[in-house]
Design a protein around this motif. Structure first.
Motif, PDB file in Angstrom:
ATOM      1  N   UNK A 198      -8.378 -11.136  -8.894  1.00 14.11           N
ATOM      2  CA  UNK A 198      -9.121 -11.433 -10.119  1.00 14.11           C
ATOM      3  C   UNK A 198     -10.066 -10.266 -10.436  1.00 14.11           C
ATOM      4  N   UNK A 199     -10.595 -10.245 -11.631  1.00 15.45           N
ATOM      5  CA  UNK A 199     -11.525  -9.192 -12.058  1.00 15.45           C
ATOM      6  C   UNK A 199     -12.958  -9.642 -11.781  1.00 15.45           C
ATOM      7  N   UNK A 200     -13.730  -8.761 -11.182  1.00 16.70           N
ATOM      8  CA  UNK A 200     -15.146  -9.020 -10.950  1.00 16.70           C
ATOM      9  C   UNK A 200     -15.936  -8.254 -12.014  1.00 16.70           C
ATOM     10  N   UNK A 201     -16.544  -8.970 -12.950  1.00 16.69           N
ATOM     11  CA  UNK A 201     -17.151  -8.347 -14.137  1.00 16.69           C
ATOM     12  C   UNK A 201     -18.412  -7.551 -13.812  1.00 16.69           C
ATOM     13  N   UNK A 202     -18.453  -6.314 -14.334  1.00 14.69           N
ATOM     14  CA  UNK A 202     -19.624  -5.428 -14.247  1.00 14.69           C
ATOM     15  C   UNK A 202     -20.285  -5.495 -12.877  1.00 14.69           C
ATOM     16  N   UNK A 203     -19.535  -5.070 -11.898  1.00 15.19           N
ATOM     17  CA  UNK A 203     -20.005  -5.219 -10.521  1.00 15.19           C
ATOM     18  C   UNK A 203     -19.473  -4.057  -9.687  1.00 15.19           C
ATOM     19  N   UNK A 204     -20.347  -3.195  -9.214  1.00 16.23           N
ATOM     20  CA  UNK A 204     -19.902  -2.101  -8.356  1.00 16.23           C
ATOM     21  C   UNK A 204     -19.937  -2.505  -6.887  1.00 16.23           C
ATOM     22  N   UNK A 205     -20.334  -3.768  -6.614  1.00 15.55           N
ATOM     23  CA  UNK A 205     -20.308  -4.305  -5.247  1.00 15.55           C
ATOM     24  C   UNK A 205     -19.606  -5.670  -5.271  1.00 15.55           C
ATOM     25  N   UNK A 206     -18.314  -5.694  -5.658  1.00 15.91           N
ATOM     26  CA  UNK A 206     -17.605  -6.970  -5.837  1.00 15.91           C
ATOM     27  C   UNK A 206     -17.234  -7.626  -4.513  1.00 15.91           C
ATOM     28  N   UNK A 207     -17.118  -8.947  -4.558  1.00 10.47           N
ATOM     29  CA  UNK A 207     -16.540  -9.701  -3.447  1.00 10.47           C
ATOM     30  C   UNK A 207     -15.438 -10.562  -4.044  1.00 10.47           C
ATOM     31  N   UNK A 208     -14.198 -10.230  -3.693  1.00  6.18           N
ATOM     32  CA  UNK A 208     -13.058 -10.932  -4.285  1.00  6.18           C
ATOM     33  C   UNK A 208     -12.691 -12.184  -3.497  1.00  6.18           C
ATOM     34  N   UNK A 209     -11.958 -13.060  -4.137  1.00 12.20           N
ATOM     35  CA  UNK A 209     -11.547 -14.313  -3.501  1.00 12.20           C
ATOM     36  C   UNK A 209     -10.600 -14.060  -2.335  1.00 12.20           C
ATOM     37  N   UNK A 210     -10.562 -15.020  -1.425  1.00  9.61           N
ATOM     38  CA  UNK A 210      -9.640 -14.967  -0.287  1.00  9.61           C
ATOM     39  C   UNK A 210      -8.202 -15.045  -0.810  1.00  9.61           C
ATOM     40  N   UNK A 211      -7.355 -14.152  -0.319  1.00  2.00           N
ATOM     41  CA  UNK A 211      -5.945 -14.190  -0.721  1.00  2.00           C
ATOM     42  C   UNK A 211      -5.086 -14.607   0.460  1.00  2.00           C
ATOM     43  N   UNK A 212      -3.938 -15.218   0.162  1.00  2.00           N
ATOM     44  CA  UNK A 212      -2.940 -15.576   1.173  1.00  2.00           C
ATOM     45  C   UNK A 212      -1.598 -15.039   0.694  1.00  2.00           C
ATOM     46  N   UNK A 213      -0.933 -14.291   1.546  1.00  2.00           N
ATOM     47  CA  UNK A 213       0.335 -13.674   1.160  1.00  2.00           C
ATOM     48  C   UNK A 213       1.262 -13.580   2.367  1.00  2.00           C
ATOM     49  N   UNK A 214       2.551 -13.727   2.121  1.00  2.00           N
ATOM     50  CA  UNK A 214       3.551 -13.715   3.184  1.00  2.00           C
ATOM     51  C   UNK A 214       3.613 -12.357   3.861  1.00  2.00           C
ATOM     52  N   UNK A 215       3.627 -12.368   5.181  1.00  2.00           N
ATOM     53  CA  UNK A 215       3.769 -11.129   5.946  1.00  2.00           C
ATOM     54  C   UNK A 215       5.124 -10.482   5.684  1.00  2.00           C
ATOM     55  N   UNK A 216       6.137 -11.289   5.447  1.00  2.00           N
ATOM     56  CA  UNK A 216       7.463 -10.734   5.147  1.00  2.00           C
ATOM     57  C   UNK A 216       7.425  -9.904   3.881  1.00  2.00           C
ATOM     58  N   UNK A 217       6.701 -10.357   2.881  1.00  2.00           N
ATOM     59  CA  UNK A 217       6.660  -9.664   1.603  1.00  2.00           C
ATOM     60  C   UNK A 217       5.935  -8.320   1.688  1.00  2.00           C
ATOM     61  N   UNK A 218       4.871  -8.260   2.435  1.00  2.00           N
ATOM     62  CA  UNK A 218       4.076  -7.031   2.412  1.00  2.00           C
ATOM     63  C   UNK A 218       4.466  -6.019   3.479  1.00  2.00           C
ATOM     64  N   UNK A 219       5.101  -6.480   4.572  1.00  2.00           N
ATOM     65  CA  UNK A 219       5.420  -5.512   5.624  1.00  2.00           C
ATOM     66  C   UNK A 219       6.650  -5.875   6.434  1.00  2.00           C
ATOM     67  N   UNK A 220       7.384  -6.916   6.031  1.00  7.34           N
ATOM     68  CA  UNK A 220       8.566  -7.308   6.792  1.00  7.34           C
ATOM     69  C   UNK A 220       8.244  -7.738   8.202  1.00  7.34           C
ATOM     70  N   UNK A 221       7.006  -8.176   8.422  1.00 11.41           N
ATOM     71  CA  UNK A 221       6.582  -8.589   9.758  1.00 11.41           C
ATOM     72  C   UNK A 221       6.091  -7.451  10.629  1.00 11.41           C
ATOM     73  N   UNK A 222       6.239  -6.200  10.155  1.00  9.52           N
ATOM     74  CA  UNK A 222       5.811  -5.036  10.932  1.00  9.52           C
ATOM     75  C   UNK A 222       4.344  -4.760  10.621  1.00  9.52           C
ATOM     76  N   UNK A 223       3.475  -5.093  11.539  1.00 14.34           N
ATOM     77  CA  UNK A 223       2.044  -4.992  11.285  1.00 14.34           C
ATOM     78  C   UNK A 223       1.543  -3.551  11.207  1.00 14.34           C
ATOM     79  N   UNK A 224       2.373  -2.594  11.611  1.00 19.84           N
ATOM     80  CA  UNK A 224       1.976  -1.189  11.536  1.00 19.84           C
ATOM     81  C   UNK A 224       2.580  -0.477  10.332  1.00 19.84           C
ATOM     82  N   UNK A 225       3.372  -1.172   9.526  1.00 13.57           N
ATOM     83  CA  UNK A 225       3.931  -0.554   8.324  1.00 13.57           C
ATOM     84  C   UNK A 225       2.820  -0.333   7.306  1.00 13.57           C
ATOM     85  N   UNK A 226       2.873   0.802   6.627  1.00 11.79           N
ATOM     86  CA  UNK A 226       1.816   1.140   5.683  1.00 11.79           C
ATOM     87  C   UNK A 226       1.787   0.181   4.499  1.00 11.79           C
ATOM     88  N   UNK A 227       0.602  -0.179   4.087  1.00 17.19           N
ATOM     89  CA  UNK A 227       0.378  -0.900   2.840  1.00 17.19           C
ATOM     90  C   UNK A 227      -0.666  -0.113   2.060  1.00 17.19           C
TER      91      UNK A 227
END
Length: 811
Positions: A198-227
């Protein structure tokens, strides 16, 4: 990331698999209206019905991307993929109008899953009627569950580095994007957007919401793969300003979460533009161990690793490099040809198509079947005695492709397809006398003047259109058997004007032209020679592709009206072919008793050294069911492909990502790419207003006009035909010249595509030499102009012909 699933279906079973659909678009037309800013696009995905027995379904819609004409949607859709069955989806793009609730259409397109999987990078693109391009990417749904990454980030001292407007930079409106990495065909990395905060309005020190995402989608389960994490400052006009970016990994995030004072530095144009801190990071759930973690070892995460963005890596929006040129490698030499078997005397029922036949054109000499680099079927001898001369089983690859996936289930068919496996189709047609005189209506080879396809043509186009999706050069060898030329029986002869025919259009033209070559339809019915030839060609193509770092597998489609004459001879040939990368589909045409052909489906059970490579199907069972025919004939291909590669120890190539710069968009098709009518509920629900709009006739075989023209045509009920497309961004008529020393092939006027009268140049087809433009890659389509009569034809650049290279074509 949201993932919308289709109800029902089978998960990754044999020729079925679950696949994910991802969408992105570029340069859409702004339909917001004057002084109303930029459109807020979202996409609606509908699974189309293939007939009255199916029900179309709206799978769902993506999120809305505010103020963007090049949206990259996060939401994905999961559907069933089945080899041999056409699965079509309609994607409509709309501009969200919250005030009135009347969302404005921005364009729509239809895609077929098999076509997408068979395309380079598993990506297809369509030009939209209203402007812009829609991209659709299909990937296999993960087999393993590596859990969910829970992540919360915050920023500190974020600075906009790309200009800050009229009154200075001020405070940004930051949001971040999480990109996953995949390999690109050019060797660089490509980043795919998997999450947008989400967008944090006029804030140079934002705190974004907690996200949940599948490990398969972002790294195929390889925790050392670059993101990659990119931070932007939101702008109303959609031209968001980059704050900076950095690369890390899941393990890097996990470590950073435990070191509260260690920020991850954002970099833009080589300078620091702020820091990102990891407030929370953990991986929960999941039944599979990470690929990078040895069995039985846990321990702590490795030290954090953060590197500035590699200049050789690009996001999809930045990527402009095309594939590198690949030169044609020398083909492997083949052993001495095997002699054909001794044959019984010819049938007592010959049918000679004589020169005096009033309904057929004058006969022309039969085409020479050039087997200089393969077996010659002209001498005597017994096939079974010489079968051991060529030991295909000993031709093992020097090394398996890729690395075996540790602790994962055996690779599946869709894994090989996703890795770019080429499926090569060859066709063998029965011209024995029992087919009847083709000049007489009602016989099996009769060409209908009404344009209706005969049963041979229906089987060729139905099965061929499916396999053609996975063949990049769209060129198919066509053989004939069971006919006499100059009094000699031929059980393996070339059909058409060249050893490979261009598209299904070329196949039908070649098939129809045979009847003007002076052949005598004779007998007996012998498969052995075409099987042997197909096996050698399959192995040869396999080795050629392997030398280029690619994979291939071949399918031989045999069409016959009767039972094979010599079962033992056929069995020996099948055993010989079973060690090659080849499957054989045999379709019985006509009303003959095919009970004697049942042995073909079980012959492998009598010999433990034989691989099951044969499927026999009677066409009459599916006379009015095109989908049923393709599903039945191709049902065993996936398992046969997997078995072959598994026995050779060959893993699938890794999926290669395409990019917007790599993909040529198909032209808008008014019959297919229709805008569906929807009812939008106040609760956010979407329903089809007219289900007939979302239904196409999957059982209709079509007619000759659908396959014998150069322009896209359709089945009744919104269904494009997979033949030669007329879409091409290039016109290379200035690079066309007559090939020296080449005689114009004599095509039959019976087909209606060429004339044998050399004085009539307005309809002649000629062989030309085509120079490929410098920025055009193999598999791309070119529009070629005949320099003699100005007629145009679309051809695909053959694989192995690099940019700037040349090839010959018939136009």
């Amino acid at each position: 990331m949201r993932n919308i699933n289709e109800n029902g279906g089978v998960r990754n079973s044999g020729n079925k698999a679950k696949v994910n659909i991802k969408l992105y678009a570029s340069r859409l037309k702004n339909v917001a209206g004057a002084f109303k800013g930029t459109s807020d696009p979202y996409a609606v995905v509908t699974l189309l019905a293939g007939g009255p027995n199916e029900i179309p379904r709206v799978l769902g819609k993506t999120e809305v991307i505010k103020n963007s004409l090049s949206p990259d949607w996060i939401t994905q859709f999961t559907v069933d993929y089945e080899f041999g069955k056409e699965t079509r989806i309609n994607i409509g793009i709309f501009d969200e109008v919250r005030k009135t609730g009347k969302h404005k259409p921005m364009g729509s397109a239809q895609f077929e899953l098999g076509e997408i999987l068979g395309s380079r990078g598993n990506v297809k693109a369509k030009s939209l009627k209203t402007g812009g391009t829609l991209f659709c990417r299909v990937t296999k749904t993960a087999d393993e569950d590596y859990g969910i990454l829970q992540l919360q980030l915050c920023g500190e001292d974020l600075k906009v580095s790309e200009g800050g407007g009229l009154f200075g930079r001020g405070k940004p409106d930051p949001f971040f994007i999480l990109n996953a990495q995949s390999a690109h065909a050019g060797g660089n990395r490509v980043w795919h957007q998997e999450y947008r905060s989400e967008v944090s309005r006029e804030n140079d020190r934002p705190q974004w919401n907690l996200l949940e995402i599948s490990m398969e989608r972002i790294c195929g389960g390889d925790r050392d793969r670059a993101i990659q994490i990119e931070v932007y400052s939101w702008e109303k006009n959609g031209n968001h300003k980059r704050v900076g970016k950095f690369e890390t990994s899941v393990n890097g995030m996990l470590t950073a979460a435990n070191v509260s004072d260690r920020g991850l530095e954002l970099v833009s144009k080589g300078k620091s533009s702020g820091k990102i801190f990891v407030l929370q990071a953990c991986v929960s759930g999941g039944s599979a161990l990470p690929p990078s973690m040895p069995l039985g070892i846990t321990g702590s995460a490795p030290p954090i690793s953060i590197t500035p963005s590699d200049p050789s890596t690009e996001t999809l929006s930045e990527l402009s490099a095309s594939l590198p040129a690949t030169s044609t490698s020398s083909e492997n030499s083949l052993p001495e040809p095997l002699p054909p078997p001794m044959l019984p005397s010819v049938s007592s029922y010959p049918i000679t198509i004589s020169d005096s036949a009033s309904s057929l054109p004058p006969a022309i000499p039969p085409p020479a079947f050039d087997l200089s680099e393969g077996p010659k079927f002209g001498s005597s001898g017994d096939l079974s005695e010489d079968m051991g001369t060529l030991d295909i089983s000993s031709r093992k690859p020097s090394a398996p492709y890729g690395s075996p996936p540790s602790r994962k289930k055996k690779a599946e068919f869709v894994d090989y397809i996703s890795g770019g496996l080429e499926m090569n189709l060859s066709i063998a047609i029965d011209f024995t006398g029992s087919n009847g005189d083709p000049r007489i209506p009602g016989t099996l080879h009769h060409i209908h003047r009404s344009g209706e396809l005969n049963d041979y043509e229906k089987a060729i186009t139905a099965v061929g259109s499916v396999i053609a999706r996975y063949d990049s050069d769209q060129r198919f060898p066509v053989l004939g058997f069971g006919a006499k030329y100059d009094g000699s029986i031929r059980h393996c002869f070339q059909v058409g004007s060249s050893s490979e025919l261009a598209g299904l259009k070329g196949v039908l033209e070649g098939y129809r032209s045979v009847f003007s070559t002076g052949l005598t339809m004779s007998g007996p019915t012998v498969f052995a020679e075409v099987i042997q030839h197909a096996a050698i060609q399959a192995q040869r193509e396999f080795e050629r592709k392997q030398s280029l770092g690619k994979q291939s597998y071949s399918i031989l489609l045999i069409l016959t009206d009767g039972a094979v004459t010599d079962e033992q001879q056929t069995t020996v040939a099948l055993k010989y072919a079973s060690s090659a990368p080849l499957s054989i589909v045999i379709v019985g045409v006509g009303n003959d008793n095919f009970s004697k052909m049942k042995f073909l489906d079980t012959v492998h059970k009598e010999d433990s050294d034989m691989r099951d490579i044969v499927k026999f199907v009677e066409f009459n069972r599916f006379r009015n069911d095109r989908t049923g025919l393709t599903r039945e004939t191709l049902s065993e291909i996936p398992s046969q492909v997997v078995q072959y590669f598994h026995e050779k120890g060959i893993q699938p190539l890794p999926p290669v990502s395409g990019s917007m710069a790599d993909v040529f968009a198909d032209a808008y098709n008014s019959a297919d790419d229709i805008e569906l009518d929807f009812d939008f509920g106040e609760d956010g629900s979407i329903r089809l207003a007219n289900s007939k709009q979302a239904t196409w006739n999957a059982n209709h075989y079509g007619d000759a006009a659908l396959f014998m023209t150069n322009s896209p045509t359709t089945f009744s009920g919104n269904s494009s035909v997979y033949g030669v497309s007329s879409t091409s961004p290039y016109n290379v008529s200035t690079n066309v010249s007559l090939s020296p020393g080449r005689e114009k092939p004599k095509l039959s006027p019976y087909v209606g595509t060429a004339s044998t009268n050399s004085s009539n140049r307005s309809s002649e087809e000629i062989v030309v030499q085509v120079k490929v433009p410098a920025n055009v890659q193999p598999g791309s389509q070119l529009r070629i102009r005949n320099p003699m009569n100005g007629n145009e034809k679309v051809v695909a650049v053959p694989m192995g012909v690099p940019p700037g290279g040349t090839f010959t074509a018939l136009v």
